[in-house]
Design an enzyme around this catalytic site. Structure first.
Site, PDB file in Angstrom:
ATOM      1  CB  SER A 265      -4.379  14.129 -32.181  1.00 29.69           C
ATOM      2  OG  SER A 265      -4.259  15.372 -32.860  1.00 29.69           O
ATOM      3  CE  LYS A 266     -13.227  15.227 -32.919  1.00 30.19           C
ATOM      4  NZ  LYS A 266     -13.182  16.689 -32.977  1.00 30.19           N
TER       5      LYS A 266
END
Ligand code: GLU
Length: 510
Positions: A265-266
């Protein structure tokens, strides 16, 4: 008989394209090119709630930067245009109604509040609400209401949706090119919405199947998160009577966090300092996210790294050009299990591509940075400096630190090196060395080295002491390539100028 290969990348413009999405696009592209097929870009923007302005442009620019070429679709046109689903809205209702007529789908009139209430009631009983065979004949649907009431409700403009009538207790048998044979019992599945009157738009499932059919897609290569939708998609092909033209499916493994557990994920990128998007992104509300391009990655290195996250060539080879990827890619060698993202490996790939760049390529990339530092030199000079130091660089932006002394005299002298070498006899020896250098006509690396080394030996000086003192004078620090690379590069006049400057300005240590 095998069909012509036609694959599609079908992103939804809901934000910046994740690198997992880029990998999906890449595998589609490699597969298309290997089979002499067609690569389609379809934009799936029927979910107006999740639409993000700028996301489509971002997708197009990302693919372009990566060298993933689109043969047909948004930005390229083609025989099945338009390729943006919001521009195809008239197409879908007909197909939804076809399923209602055939008994494979039905109208449902439940309001959002009614559905919320049903969910809450189920929760109170400790259950999860599912819109399925157990409830569809008890709720406000065309399966439960009399035909004239259904008609009346539609005519007076009540909102409705069309839901798929998922068969009860049947086994759907599916084949996935990566996962093999998969079976699911339909009683575990709910009645998905296919079409909504509120915005006169289909949902993902209907639009996706109808478009894959109309666009003659032969293979659907997409992320693993769509595997749970596969039984519904199989049944939709059956419901439409399109089994003959059903594409083959391949569901790609997830890209996992560097630590292994869960989807990359970011947040992981922010925490560990690496981008999870190809390009820098600014959202409509001003939030930003780093991108590989702006972080200094070469697109070839980025693509090479991505290709190997989930696919292995079956050999030790790690460096692949796009053409080599096209030649060697195969879905059979895509793994079933998730591929762990390794930020250091991304850097390693970039460094490999850096080391293989020619001086001319490096010059083109390095010149803007030189100009930012006020340095105007010929491409040949920029390329030669970069070429000497490229083995120590990972990014083009590393080059200035690694080569600045080729272009500018030291503005100051590093303290540690000064204390170590600018003392005792060394300044005096440097003065002597200056005269030796001044007498050399051929200032090439080899010639200078031979003469200076001969002189040092003859004098019985310490090689390290002399060379480090010279390095302090020319570089100002204890870094840099071989000294004769520096002298040959800057030339005799500049070498003497820098020696004169240190002799005139730097007070010996002690
Ligand atoms: N629009 C879907 C997505 O954003 C496409 C899924 C598919 O390829 O079928 O991932």
């Amino acid at each position: 008989m095998s069909r012509p290969v036609r694959v599609r990348f079908a992103p939804s413009p809901t934000g910046p394209l994740h690198i997992g999405g880029v990998r999906t696009a890449l595998y589609n592209y490699l597969f298309a090119r290997q089979h002499g097929g067609v690569m389609i870009l379809r934009i799936e923007d029927t979910d107006s709630q999740r639409f993000v302005p700028g996301a489509e442009e971002y997708i197009l620019e990302s693919l372009k930067w990566c060298g993933i070429e689109i043969d047909e679709g948004v930005g390229a046109g083609g025989p099945h245009a338009p390729y943006r689903q919001s521009e195809r809205r008239e197409i879908y209702l007909k197909y939804a109604l076809q399923l209602v007529d055939a008994g494979w789908a039905y109208y449902a009139f439940d309001t959002a509040e009614e559905l919320d209430a049903l969910r809450r009631e189920a929760e109170e009983r400790g259950e999860a609400f599912a819109y399925n065979y157990a409830v569809r004949e008890k709720l406000a649907t065309s399966l439960a209401l009399p035909a004239d009431e259904v008609k009346a409700r539609i005519e007076r403009g009540d909102q409705w949706v069309i839901r798929f009538r998922m068969p009860e207790n049947q086994t759907v048998e599916m084949d996935d090119l990566i996962r093999g044979h998969v079976e699911v019992n339909t009683s575990t599945l709910d009645d998905k919405v296919l079409y909504k009157s509120a915005d006169a738009l289909p949902t993902y499932h209907l639009a996706n199947i109808v478009d894959d059919y109309l666009m003659e897609v032969s293979h659907v290569i997409r992320g693993e998160e769509w595997l749970p939708s596969l039984p519904l998609h199989y049944l939709l092909y059956r419901a439409f009577g399109w089994q003959e033209r059903q594409p083959r499916f391949a569901h790609l493994p997830l890209l996992l966090k560097p630590t292994g557990g869960g989807k990359l994920s970011k947040r992981d990128g922010d925490k560990m300092g690496f981008p999870v998007f190809p390009l820098f992104w600014t959202s409509p509300t001003g939030e930003t996210a780093r991108g590989y391009r702006e972080d200094g990655y070469f697109p070839e290195a980025f693509i090479n790294m991505l290709a190997l996250l989930g696919w292995n060539p079956g050999t030790e080879q790690e460096i692949f050009s796009m053409q080599e990827l096209i030649d060697s890619f195969s879905l059979e060698r895509v793994s079933k299990s998730g591929a762990r993202f390794q930020p250091d490996k991304a850097k390693w790939f970039n460094a490999q591509y850096m080391h293989h760049k020619s001086d001319a390529e490096l010059a083109a990339l390095f010149q803007p940075i030189l100009r930012d530092h006020g340095i105007e030199v010929a491409d040949e000079v920029a390329g030669r400096a970069a070429g000497i130091m490229k083995e120590r660089a990972t990014f083009i932006t590393d080059l200035w630190d690694l080569t600045s002394f080729f272009f500018t005299a030291p503005a100051e002298y590093e303290e540690k090196q000064t204390r170590k070498y600018w003392k005792g006899q060394n300044p005096e020896i440097l003065r002597e060395l200056r005269d030796v250098l001044a007498s050399i006509d051929d200032f090439s690396k080899e010639n200078t080295e031979q003469i200076v080394h001969g002189w040092i030996e003859e004098k019985g000086y310490g090689m390290g002491q002399v060379m480090n003192t010279l390095r302090l004078a020319l570089v100002g620090a204890g870094k840099g390539p071989g000294m004769y690379d520096v002298t040959a590069f800057i030339g005799r006049e500049e070498t003497l100028r820098r020696i004169d400057h240190i002799l005139a300005t730097l007070k010996p240590a002690e």
